[in-house]
Design a protein around this motif. Structure first.
Motif, mmCIF file in Angstrom:
data_model
loop_
_atom_site.group_PDB
_atom_site.id
_atom_site.type_symbol
_atom_site.label_atom_id
_atom_site.label_comp_id
_atom_site.label_asym_id
_atom_site.label_seq_id
_atom_site.Cartn_x
_atom_site.Cartn_y
_atom_site.Cartn_z
ATOM 1 N N MET A 7 0.857 -1.179 0.000
ATOM 2 C CA MET A 7 0.000 0.000 0.000
ATOM 3 C C MET A 7 0.898 1.236 0.000
ATOM 4 O O MET A 7 1.948 1.251 0.639
ATOM 5 N N TYR A 8 0.468 2.264 -0.724
ATOM 6 C CA TYR A 8 1.281 3.464 -0.925
ATOM 7 C C TYR A 8 0.614 4.682 -0.282
ATOM 8 O O TYR A 8 -0.608 4.829 -0.332
ATOM 9 N N ALA A 9 1.433 5.572 0.284
ATOM 10 C CA ALA A 9 0.964 6.853 0.810
ATOM 11 C C ALA A 9 1.718 7.971 0.090
ATOM 12 O O ALA A 9 2.950 7.975 0.049
ATOM 13 N N PHE A 10 0.973 8.914 -0.490
ATOM 14 C CA PHE A 10 1.557 10.029 -1.228
ATOM 15 C C PHE A 10 1.142 11.359 -0.595
ATOM 16 O O PHE A 10 0.099 11.459 0.052
ATOM 17 N N THR A 26 6.867 10.363 -5.775
ATOM 18 C CA THR A 26 7.251 9.102 -5.149
ATOM 19 C C THR A 26 6.520 8.984 -3.810
ATOM 20 O O THR A 26 6.115 9.994 -3.217
ATOM 21 N N PRO A 27 6.341 7.758 -3.283
ATOM 22 C CA PRO A 27 5.581 7.597 -2.037
ATOM 23 C C PRO A 27 6.281 8.235 -0.842
ATOM 24 O O PRO A 27 7.508 8.246 -0.750
ATOM 25 N N LEU A 28 5.476 8.755 0.086
ATOM 26 C CA LEU A 28 5.994 9.148 1.395
ATOM 27 C C LEU A 28 6.425 7.904 2.160
ATOM 28 O O LEU A 28 7.434 7.907 2.858
ATOM 29 N N TRP A 29 5.626 6.854 2.035
ATOM 30 C CA TRP A 29 5.953 5.560 2.632
ATOM 31 C C TRP A 29 5.126 4.473 1.961
ATOM 32 O O TRP A 29 4.111 4.753 1.333
ATOM 33 N N THR A 30 5.591 3.261 2.092
ATOM 34 C CA THR A 30 4.841 2.103 1.623
ATOM 35 C C THR A 30 4.795 1.085 2.748
ATOM 36 O O THR A 30 5.584 1.133 3.697
ATOM 37 N N THR A 31 3.856 0.158 2.651
ATOM 38 C CA THR A 31 3.856 -0.957 3.587
ATOM 39 C C THR A 31 4.922 -1.960 3.165
ATOM 40 O O THR A 31 5.279 -2.058 1.993
ATOM 41 N N ALA A 32 5.422 -2.690 4.144
ATOM 42 C CA ALA A 32 6.259 -3.834 3.814
ATOM 43 C C ALA A 32 5.408 -4.847 3.061
ATOM 44 O O ALA A 32 4.180 -4.913 3.230
ATOM 45 N N LYS A 33 6.034 -5.622 2.178
ATOM 46 C CA LYS A 33 5.277 -6.610 1.408
ATOM 47 C C LYS A 33 4.690 -7.662 2.340
ATOM 48 O O LYS A 33 5.362 -8.195 3.215
ATOM 49 N N GLY A 65 3.086 7.579 8.913
ATOM 50 C CA GLY A 65 4.301 6.904 8.482
ATOM 51 C C GLY A 65 5.436 7.031 9.477
ATOM 52 O O GLY A 65 6.598 7.132 9.089
ATOM 53 N N VAL A 66 5.118 7.026 10.779
ATOM 54 C CA VAL A 66 6.146 7.172 11.824
ATOM 55 C C VAL A 66 6.271 5.882 12.642
ATOM 56 O O VAL A 66 7.331 5.240 12.641
ATOM 57 N N ILE A 67 5.203 5.498 13.318
ATOM 58 C CA ILE A 67 5.253 4.323 14.194
ATOM 59 C C ILE A 67 5.337 3.059 13.345
ATOM 60 O O ILE A 67 4.527 2.829 12.450
ATOM 61 N N GLY A 68 6.362 2.266 13.620
ATOM 62 C CA GLY A 68 6.557 1.030 12.870
ATOM 63 C C GLY A 68 7.162 1.232 11.498
ATOM 64 O O GLY A 68 7.164 0.301 10.688
ATOM 65 N N CYS A 69 7.680 2.446 11.245
ATOM 66 C CA CYS A 69 8.189 2.783 9.911
ATOM 67 C C CYS A 69 9.679 3.125 9.990
ATOM 68 O O CYS A 69 10.129 3.773 10.946
ATOM 69 N N SER A 70 10.437 2.723 8.971
ATOM 70 C CA SER A 70 11.876 3.008 8.970
ATOM 71 C C SER A 70 12.425 2.801 7.568
ATOM 72 O O SER A 70 11.736 2.297 6.672
ATOM 73 N N GLY A 71 13.708 3.198 7.396
ATOM 74 C CA GLY A 71 14.410 2.928 6.151
ATOM 75 C C GLY A 71 14.245 4.013 5.114
ATOM 76 O O GLY A 71 13.462 4.954 5.266
ATOM 77 N N THR A 72 15.030 3.882 4.040
ATOM 78 C CA THR A 72 14.960 4.796 2.897
ATOM 79 C C THR A 72 15.005 3.961 1.626
ATOM 80 O O THR A 72 16.029 3.327 1.372
#
Length: 267
Positions: A7-10, A26-33, A65-72
C-alpha cells in the motif's frame, strides 16, 4: 493464491517527493510486502489507516508513516492486525472508536479502532468486539455504513441488515455475537454499500432496483423484525446490468450508477 501486496501513501498536495514536468511523485511511505493482495479500499480515521486483505486480515497502519516505519525509502509494518474467517474485499468503516468490516466468510466484524480492547501480543493482534452473520451466499463485497448508533450491511443473500453498532442490543455470548435489530429484503444480491441520509437507508441490488428503507426500522413487524421498503426505484433498463455501485445522496436526490453504463438520479 496470495501474492505480496504493497500500500502506498503520497503527499496529497503533490509537493513532498514530487518534481518534474509533468509532475511525478514518489511515495511518502509504503507498507512492507505482505502476502495477500488488497481488494479493499483503505479508510483513514484519527491518524490510522485501515485496509482489508485477501489473506483474511484487517490491518492498521500509522497514517503519518512514523510508528513502525523506517528505512529509505520508508516502509511501515502494521500497528496491529486482526483475522477474519475469509478474504476481506469490502472496505472498513470507522465510527465512535470502532472499525467495522465485512468478510467473505459472510460475517460482519467490529474491532476496537485504537487497537487496545481485545488486542495483545508482539506483533499485536486483535480479536473482534463482536461479530454478526450476514446470511448465506458466496462473497461479501458490500461495505457497511454507520449512522446514529446503527451499522447497516448488505448481504449476498439479498438482505439488508441493521445491527446495534455498540454491540449491546441483540448481542450475547462469549465471544459476543449479534443478531439484527431488523432485516430488509430486496430482490437480489447486494454488492452496493448502503448510504444513510435524513432517516432513510438506500441500497441497490442486482435486481435492477434501488430500495429505500426507514433507517430506524419504523413500520416493520414480526419477530425477528422484518421491513419492507418505503419505496423502490426500478432501473428501467431491466435487461442488463444492476446497481452494484453505492448510492450518493445530496440535496434531496439520490444518485446511483449501474453496470448497464448509465447513471440514475431519483428524488
Amino acid at each position: 493464491e496470495s501474492s505480496p501486496y504493497v500500500m502506498y501513501a503520497f503527499d496529497a498536495a503533490g509537493v513532498i517527493g514530487c518534481s518534474g514536468v509533468p509532475k511525478t511523485c514518489t511515495p511518502l511511505w509504503t507498507t512492507a510486502k505482505v502476502n495477500g493482495f488488497v481488494g479493499s479500499s483503505p479508510a483513514v480515521a484519527n491518524g490510522v489507516v485501515y485496509v482489508g486483505t485477501n489473506d483474511s486480515k484487517l490491518v492498521a497502519y500509522d497514517a503519518a508513516g512514523v510508528i513502525g516505519c523506517s528505512g529509505t525509502p520508508k516502509t511501515c509494518t502494521p500497528l496491529w492486525t486482526a483475522s477474519t474467517g475469509n478474504t476481506v474485499s469490502s472496505s472498513p468503516v470507522i465510527a465512535d472508536g470502532v472499525v467495522f468490516v465485512a468478510s467473505n466468510d459472510l460475517f460482519l466484524y467490529a474491532f476496537d479502532a485504537t487497537g487496545v480492547d481485545g488486542c495483545a501480543g508482539i506483533p499485536k493482534t486483535c480479536l473482534p468486539l463482536w461479530t454478526a452473520s450476514l446470511g448465506g451466499g458466496l462473497e461479501e463485497l458490500s461495505s457497511p455504513a454507520v449512522a446514529n448508533g446503527v451499522v447497516y450491511a448488505g448481504g449476498y443473500n439479498g438482505n439488508l441488515y441493521a445491527f446495534d453498532a455498540a454491540g449491546v442490543t441483540g448481542c450475547s455470548g462469549t465471544p459476543r455475537a449479534c443478531v439484527p435489530e431488523w432485516t430488509g429484503t430486496v430482490g437480489s444480491i447486494i454488492f452496493s454499500s448502503p448510504a444513510v441520509a435524513n432517516g432513510v437507508v438506500y441500497v441497490g441490488s442486482h435486481d435492477h432496483v434501488l430500495d429505500a428503507f426507514d433507517a430506524t426500522g419504523t413500520g416493520c413487524s414480526g419477530i425477528p423484525k422484518t421491513c419492507a421498503p418505503l419505496w423502490v426505484a426500478p432501473q428501467g433498463n431491466s435487461g442488463t446490468g444492476g446497481f452494484e455501485s453505492s448510492p450518493a445522496v445530496v440535496n434531496g436526490m439520490v444518485y446511483v450508477s449501474s453496470t448497464d453504463g448509465n447513471l440514475y438520479a431519483f428524488k
